[in-house]
Every structure is written in structure tokens, then in C-alpha cells.
Scaffold this motif. Structure first.
Motif, PDB file in Angstrom:
ATOM      1  N   ALA A  97       0.831  -1.207   0.000  1.00 20.92           N
ATOM      2  CA  ALA A  97       0.000   0.000   0.000  1.00 20.92           C
ATOM      3  C   ALA A  97       0.864   1.254   0.000  1.00 20.92           C
ATOM      4  O   ALA A  97       0.625   2.193  -0.776  1.00 20.92           O
ATOM      5  CB  ALA A  97      -0.933  -0.003   1.205  1.00 20.92           C
ATOM      6  N   ILE A 172      -6.264  -4.198  -0.053  1.00 23.61           N
ATOM      7  CA  ILE A 172      -5.734  -2.851   0.179  1.00 23.61           C
ATOM      8  C   ILE A 172      -6.742  -1.807  -0.294  1.00 23.61           C
ATOM      9  O   ILE A 172      -6.982  -0.800   0.374  1.00 23.61           O
ATOM     10  CB  ILE A 172      -4.390  -2.663  -0.552  1.00 23.61           C
ATOM     11  N   TYR A 184      -2.308  -1.770  -6.716  1.00 24.61           N
ATOM     12  CA  TYR A 184      -1.203  -2.191  -5.846  1.00 24.61           C
ATOM     13  C   TYR A 184      -0.577  -3.526  -6.245  1.00 24.61           C
ATOM     14  O   TYR A 184       0.467  -3.905  -5.710  1.00 24.61           O
ATOM     15  CB  TYR A 184      -1.700  -2.277  -4.396  1.00 24.61           C
TER      16      TYR A 184
END
Length: 205
Positions: A97, A172, A184
Motif C-alpha cells: 500500500a 488494500i 497495488y
């Protein structure tokens, strides 16, 4: 002196020059090979990893290209995850993240300043810090403190039902609420390498 003798001498001089060039080239090659070998020994990643609490031991050449303050910030994230009981998988998600949000740099600006990105309601975004958290996450001081920002990320991840069963990038996304839930995914391998590299034993134990 006949033309034949002059040609013979010229050929011998050319051969001597060629031999000197060859000798110099060989010597340079040997020295370069030696330097490369030494460099490889110096920069080879420690197979056992690095102590999370000893940033002075982190490799100057980095891990998968992530180095310096980026590794130190990753270490803060990993530590925060451990303190909250998150195992390797959760730690990797948090590092992914932060890679995707700030390139693991604790920046005091965000999408509004760089791209004039606004929220769905038209208001300006207020993202800052490692995780580019907006003002509803907490105060500026909290969002700019790597440990606090990481802790806030993990606590929200804890509230995502069955996050372990989701694709990492999707999990995430449930925390960060960004537009592209695949954003991500490209950081998965790098994040795993960084987390593993920062999981070495420490000299004190």
C-alpha cells in the motif's frame, strides 16, 4: 634498405604494438573482473535478512531498488504490523500500500498538489504521508507520523471481512478506497522481498 626489409620491420613493429595492446586489455579485464567480484561480495543481499531495528545494517544498494529512507519506512510499517499481531501476509499488504501510495516516502503532499485530483463530491483531496491518508483518517501530525499512519492502516485492514481471502490489491483497496483496485498488484513481489529482507535476526537475540 630494401622495400622487403622495411615491410618486415613494419610488420614486426605492428605485431609488438598488437601484443602490447592485448596485454593491456588482458590486465584491464583481470582488474575489472576482480573489482566486480569484490563488488558482488559487498553488495550481495544477506541471505538471512537484516535486523528490523538496526537501519545502519540495511544495504546501501537497497532491496529490489528500495533503499535508504524507503527501507526505514518499510521497517516502521513491518514493526507496526507485528505489534498488532499481523503476520507476514498482512505486513506485505501494508508495504504494498505504501509503495503504491507514496513510493515509501513520508511526503507532506498528495494528489491534489500533484494532479489536482478531487474527491467524488468535488472537494479537494487532502492526502499526505506514507499511506496518502486524507483528513478523515486523523490529524496531519498523525498522518505524517509513519508509525501512527501504519497503525491506522492495519486497524482498518482488521475490519475488512476475510481480508486474507481477497486478492492482496483488492484487500488494500478496501482500506484505501482508491479508484483502481488493481493499482497495488504490481508491488507484490517487491513488498514481499522487502518484508523478508527486514525479517532477519538481531544481534541482541
Amino acid at each position: 634498405m630494401t622495400a622487403a626489409r622495411r615491410r618486415g620491420r613494419a610488420r614486426r613493429r605492428a605485431r609488438r604494438r598488437a601484443l602490447r595492446v592485448a596485454a593491456i586489455t588482458a590486465a584491464v579485464t583481470v582488474v575489472a573482473s576482480g573489482l566486480l567480484a569484490v563488488l558482488a561480495l559487498v553488495t550481495a543481499p544477506a541471505p538471512e535478512g537484516y535486523c528490523l531495528d538496526e537501519p545502519q545494517t540495511y544495504p546501501a544498494f537497497g532491496v529490489q531498488g528500495w533503499r535508504g529512507e524507503q527501507l526505514e519506512n518499510a521497517a516502521v510499517i513491518v514493526r507496526a504490523g507485528r505489534d498488532l499481531g499481523f503476520a507476514r501476509d498482512g505486513q506485505i499488504l501494508a508495504v504494498m500500500a505504501a509503495m503504491g501510495e507514496s513510493s515509501l516516502r513520508n511526503i507532506d503532499y498528495g494528489d491534489w498538489e500533484t494532479s489536482r485530483v478531487s474527491n467524488p463530491d468535488g472537494s479537494r483531496t487532502t492526502s499526505i504521508g506514507l499511506f496518502q491518508q486524507q483528513e478523515w483518517w486523523g490529524s496531519s501530525a498523525e498522518r505524517m507520523d509513519p508509525a501512527t499512519a501504519a497503525t491506522m492502516f492495519f486497524r482498518r485492514l482488521q475490519r475488512v471481512p476475510d481480508w486474507q481471502s481477497l486478492e492482496p490489491s483488492h484487500a488494500i483497496n478496501r482500506v484505501q478506497i482508491n479508484a483502481d483496485r488493481e493499482h497495488y498488484a504490481r508491488f507484490a513481489d517487491d513488498a514481499a522481498a522487502v518484508v523478508d529482507a527486514l525479517s532477519g535476526s538481531c544481534s541482541g537475540g
